[in-house]
Design a protein around this motif. Structure first.
Motif, PDB file in Angstrom:
ATOM      1  N   GLN A 117      42.464  62.131  45.049  1.00  0.00           N
ATOM      2  CA  GLN A 117      41.783  63.024  44.118  1.00  0.00           C
ATOM      3  C   GLN A 117      42.247  62.853  42.669  1.00  0.00           C
ATOM      4  O   GLN A 117      41.673  63.470  41.759  1.00  0.00           O
ATOM      5  N   VAL A 118      43.258  62.053  42.446  1.00  0.00           N
ATOM      6  CA  VAL A 118      43.800  61.871  41.095  1.00  0.00           C
ATOM      7  C   VAL A 118      42.937  60.863  40.330  1.00  0.00           C
ATOM      8  O   VAL A 118      42.522  59.851  40.892  1.00  0.00           O
ATOM      9  N   PRO A 119      42.647  61.101  39.044  1.00  0.00           N
ATOM     10  CA  PRO A 119      41.876  60.128  38.252  1.00  0.00           C
ATOM     11  C   PRO A 119      42.550  58.761  38.219  1.00  0.00           C
ATOM     12  O   PRO A 119      43.769  58.652  38.084  1.00  0.00           O
ATOM     13  N   LYS A 120      41.731  57.714  38.364  1.00  0.00           N
ATOM     14  CA  LYS A 120      42.222  56.336  38.377  1.00  0.00           C
ATOM     15  C   LYS A 120      41.710  55.608  37.125  1.00  0.00           C
ATOM     16  O   LYS A 120      40.499  55.537  36.898  1.00  0.00           O
ATOM     17  N   TYR A 121      42.630  55.061  36.343  1.00  0.00           N
ATOM     18  CA  TYR A 121      42.302  54.380  35.095  1.00  0.00           C
ATOM     19  C   TYR A 121      42.505  52.879  35.256  1.00  0.00           C
ATOM     20  O   TYR A 121      43.521  52.428  35.768  1.00  0.00           O
ATOM     21  N   SER A 122      41.532  52.098  34.789  1.00  0.00           N
ATOM     22  CA  SER A 122      41.647  50.645  34.876  1.00  0.00           C
ATOM     23  C   SER A 122      40.691  50.001  33.881  1.00  0.00           C
ATOM     24  O   SER A 122      39.675  50.595  33.503  1.00  0.00           O
ATOM     25  N   THR A 123      41.022  48.783  33.470  1.00  0.00           N
ATOM     26  CA  THR A 123      40.078  48.008  32.671  1.00  0.00           C
ATOM     27  C   THR A 123      38.999  47.430  33.595  1.00  0.00           C
ATOM     28  O   THR A 123      39.178  47.359  34.812  1.00  0.00           O
ATOM     29  N   GLN A 124      37.903  46.980  33.007  1.00  0.00           N
ATOM     30  CA  GLN A 124      36.819  46.425  33.811  1.00  0.00           C
ATOM     31  C   GLN A 124      37.275  45.179  34.548  1.00  0.00           C
ATOM     32  O   GLN A 124      36.973  44.998  35.731  1.00  0.00           O
ATOM     33  N   ASN A 125      38.033  44.314  33.872  1.00  0.00           N
ATOM     34  CA  ASN A 125      38.444  43.083  34.536  1.00  0.00           C
ATOM     35  C   ASN A 125      39.432  43.349  35.663  1.00  0.00           C
ATOM     36  O   ASN A 125      39.417  42.685  36.703  1.00  0.00           O
ATOM     37  N   ALA A 126      40.315  44.353  35.495  1.00  0.00           N
ATOM     38  CA  ALA A 126      41.261  44.683  36.561  1.00  0.00           C
ATOM     39  C   ALA A 126      40.526  45.266  37.762  1.00  0.00           C
ATOM     40  O   ALA A 126      40.873  44.978  38.914  1.00  0.00           O
ATOM     41  N   SER A 127      39.513  46.083  37.498  1.00  0.00           N
ATOM     42  CA  SER A 127      38.716  46.646  38.591  1.00  0.00           C
ATOM     43  C   SER A 127      38.026  45.543  39.380  1.00  0.00           C
ATOM     44  O   SER A 127      38.011  45.553  40.623  1.00  0.00           O
ATOM     45  N   GLU A 128      37.500  44.562  38.678  1.00  0.00           N
ATOM     46  CA  GLU A 128      36.827  43.449  39.346  1.00  0.00           C
ATOM     47  C   GLU A 128      37.830  42.545  40.068  1.00  0.00           C
ATOM     48  O   GLU A 128      37.528  42.004  41.139  1.00  0.00           O
ATOM     49  N   TYR A 129      39.020  42.406  39.510  1.00  0.00           N
ATOM     50  CA  TYR A 129      40.071  41.607  40.150  1.00  0.00           C
ATOM     51  C   TYR A 129      40.382  42.156  41.543  1.00  0.00           C
ATOM     52  O   TYR A 129      40.544  41.393  42.499  1.00  0.00           O
ATOM     53  N   SER A 130      40.444  43.487  41.659  1.00  0.00           N
ATOM     54  CA  SER A 130      40.790  44.096  42.942  1.00  0.00           C
ATOM     55  C   SER A 130      39.611  44.198  43.901  1.00  0.00           C
ATOM     56  O   SER A 130      39.802  44.234  45.119  1.00  0.00           O
ATOM     57  N   SER A 131      38.405  44.243  43.361  1.00  0.00           N
ATOM     58  CA  SER A 131      37.245  44.477  44.228  1.00  0.00           C
ATOM     59  C   SER A 131      36.525  43.198  44.637  1.00  0.00           C
ATOM     60  O   SER A 131      36.015  43.093  45.759  1.00  0.00           O
ATOM     61  N   ILE A 132      36.502  42.184  43.743  1.00  0.00           N
ATOM     62  CA  ILE A 132      35.772  40.956  44.078  1.00  0.00           C
ATOM     63  C   ILE A 132      36.512  39.688  43.677  1.00  0.00           C
ATOM     64  O   ILE A 132      36.069  38.580  44.013  1.00  0.00           O
ATOM     65  N   GLY A 133      37.631  39.809  42.970  1.00  0.00           N
ATOM     66  CA  GLY A 133      38.327  38.636  42.435  1.00  0.00           C
ATOM     67  C   GLY A 133      39.551  38.227  43.227  1.00  0.00           C
ATOM     68  O   GLY A 133      39.648  38.439  44.442  1.00  0.00           O
ATOM     69  N   GLY A 134      40.518  37.665  42.502  1.00  0.00           N
ATOM     70  CA  GLY A 134      41.723  37.160  43.144  1.00  0.00           C
ATOM     71  C   GLY A 134      42.539  38.228  43.828  1.00  0.00           C
ATOM     72  O   GLY A 134      43.184  37.966  44.855  1.00  0.00           O
ATOM     73  N   GLY A 135      42.525  39.437  43.289  1.00  0.00           N
ATOM     74  CA  GLY A 135      43.239  40.536  43.937  1.00  0.00           C
ATOM     75  C   GLY A 135      42.634  40.887  45.278  1.00  0.00           C
ATOM     76  O   GLY A 135      43.357  41.209  46.237  1.00  0.00           O
ATOM     77  N   LYS A 136      41.316  40.826  45.365  1.00  0.00           N
ATOM     78  CA  LYS A 136      40.627  41.089  46.633  1.00  0.00           C
ATOM     79  C   LYS A 136      41.018  40.032  47.673  1.00  0.00           C
ATOM     80  O   LYS A 136      41.239  40.353  48.856  1.00  0.00           O
ATOM     81  N   ALA A 137      41.150  38.777  47.241  1.00  0.00           N
ATOM     82  CA  ALA A 137      41.574  37.719  48.172  1.00  0.00           C
ATOM     83  C   ALA A 137      42.974  37.996  48.706  1.00  0.00           C
ATOM     84  O   ALA A 137      43.246  37.798  49.902  1.00  0.00           O
ATOM     85  N   LEU A 138      43.863  38.478  47.840  1.00  0.00           N
ATOM     86  CA  LEU A 138      45.208  38.821  48.287  1.00  0.00           C
ATOM     87  C   LEU A 138      45.174  39.990  49.275  1.00  0.00           C
ATOM     88  O   LEU A 138      45.892  39.983  50.287  1.00  0.00           O
ATOM     89  N   ILE A 139      44.354  40.989  48.973  1.00  0.00           N
ATOM     90  CA  ILE A 139      44.225  42.132  49.879  1.00  0.00           C
ATOM     91  C   ILE A 139      43.758  41.662  51.259  1.00  0.00           C
ATOM     92  O   ILE A 139      44.273  42.104  52.295  1.00  0.00           O
ATOM     93  N   ASP A 140      42.796  40.762  51.276  1.00  0.00           N
ATOM     94  CA  ASP A 140      42.303  40.231  52.554  1.00  0.00           C
ATOM     95  C   ASP A 140      43.415  39.481  53.295  1.00  0.00           C
ATOM     96  O   ASP A 140      43.548  39.608  54.527  1.00  0.00           O
ATOM     97  N   ASN A 141      44.202  38.710  52.563  1.00  0.00           N
ATOM     98  CA  ASN A 141      45.306  37.983  53.194  1.00  0.00           C
ATOM     99  C   ASN A 141      46.346  38.941  53.770  1.00  0.00           C
ATOM    100  O   ASN A 141      46.852  38.750  54.886  1.00  0.00           O
ATOM    101  N   PHE A 142      46.676  39.977  53.008  1.00  0.00           N
ATOM    102  CA  PHE A 142      47.660  40.947  53.483  1.00  0.00           C
ATOM    103  C   PHE A 142      47.127  41.726  54.683  1.00  0.00           C
ATOM    104  O   PHE A 142      47.892  42.080  55.589  1.00  0.00           O
ATOM    105  N   THR A 143      45.836  41.981  54.701  1.00  0.00           N
ATOM    106  CA  THR A 143      45.236  42.660  55.845  1.00  0.00           C
ATOM    107  C   THR A 143      45.414  41.822  57.107  1.00  0.00           C
ATOM    108  O   THR A 143      45.769  42.334  58.175  1.00  0.00           O
ATOM    109  N   GLY A 144      45.191  40.527  56.979  1.00  0.00           N
ATOM    110  CA  GLY A 144      45.381  39.643  58.115  1.00  0.00           C
ATOM    111  C   GLY A 144      46.833  39.568  58.564  1.00  0.00           C
ATOM    112  O   GLY A 144      47.119  39.472  59.753  1.00  0.00           O
TER     113      GLY A 144
END
Length: 263
Positions: free
Chosen positions: A89-116
């Motif tokens: 419920q806490v407000p989340k602040y991020s730049t547009q590029n950081a948001s995309e990094y986690s949702s569709i970019g290199g950060g998302k790839a890392l999240i998928d790897n860690f999930t595995g």
């Protein structure tokens, strides 16, 4: 502020190291998780701002319990977008590029790897950003932050306590270095920290460090480039780096660095 001048609170899994700057306290949460995450809480007048998020369910619960008596006014989500069950419920602040990094970019790839790798103990849900921010001054909970956009996300300066946050430093561990150009960019950034004379450098995967540590890292990065120029393949590169830095942790990061230098 000496990087070793803090009060430690032992938690069930992790630990909290508290730096007292007077009006502001910095809480550095060492998660003791599988990827050595650090989360930072900046507190002023009972109000708190969280920098980054833990991403294992047990750490999420542990840190929420620690923050129970504080009024959390917001979270800055830069390089670590996973862990959305934490303070939803806490407000989340991020730049547009950081948001995309986690949702569709290199950060998302890392999240998928860690999930595995970690399966059900890892919270792979991505924080929903409520406030897209730009470079420059940002005030949350009466605390000023200076946002500096990077290629992947953003770094954060906290001028009131002369502290800067970036993704990685680690003076005695390997880092993810995406080739010679990336090494040069990291060196330039670290030299900038030295010129500005920050008291502490905060990173996502290490306890707070100082300018001496930044100089050590610059030497390491320069040497990585030299070693890479003398090697023919990733295995040879890794062997040479390990020989020169036998006590360094972060073997998985070295594996990734070798892949970038010898893709």
């Amino acid at each position: 502020m000496n990087k070793n001048t803090f009060k430690t609170v032992k938690l069930t899994k992790g630990e909290m190291n508290i730096y007292d700057f007077g009006e502001i306290k910095l809480h550095a949460y060492k998660t003791n998780d599988f990827i050595d995450d650090e989360v930072f809480i900046v507190e002023k007048n009972g109000k708190a701002v969280v920098i980054e998020s833990p991403c294992f369910f047990d750490n999420n619960k542990e840190l929420e319990a620690y923050l129970n008596d504080k009024e959390v006014k917001g979270m800055l989500i830069a390089y670590h977008g996973a862990g959305a069950s934490f303070l939803p419920q806490v407000p989340k602040y991020s730049t547009q590029n950081a948001s995309e990094y986690s949702s569709i970019g290199g950060g998302k790839a890392l999240i998928d790897n860690f999930t595995g790798a970690f399966s059900k103990i890892f919270d792979n849900s991505v924080h929903k950003i409520t406030d897209i921010i730009e470079e420059g001054k940002l005030t949350i909970g009466g605390i000023d932050f200076i946002i500096k956009r990077t290629n992947e996300a953003f770094d954060i300066e906290i001028p009131e306590i002369n502290v800067v946050y970036t993704h990685m430093l680690g003076h005695d561990c390997h880092s993810i270095v995406a080739g010679g150009g990336h090494a040069d960019a990291m060196i330039s950034e670290l030299k900038g920290y030295i010129e500005k004379g920050y008291d502490l450098i905060l990173t996502s995967h290490y306890t707070p460090e100082n300018l001496k540590d930044a100089r050590t890292k610059i030497d390491y990065l320069e040497n990585l480039k030299t070693i890479a120029a003398q090697c023919n393949n990733a295995d040879e590169f890794k062997s040479e780096v390990q020989s020169e830095y036998p006590q360094y942790s972060g073997q998985n990061y070295l594996d990734m660095t070798a892949g970038f230098f010898f893709s």
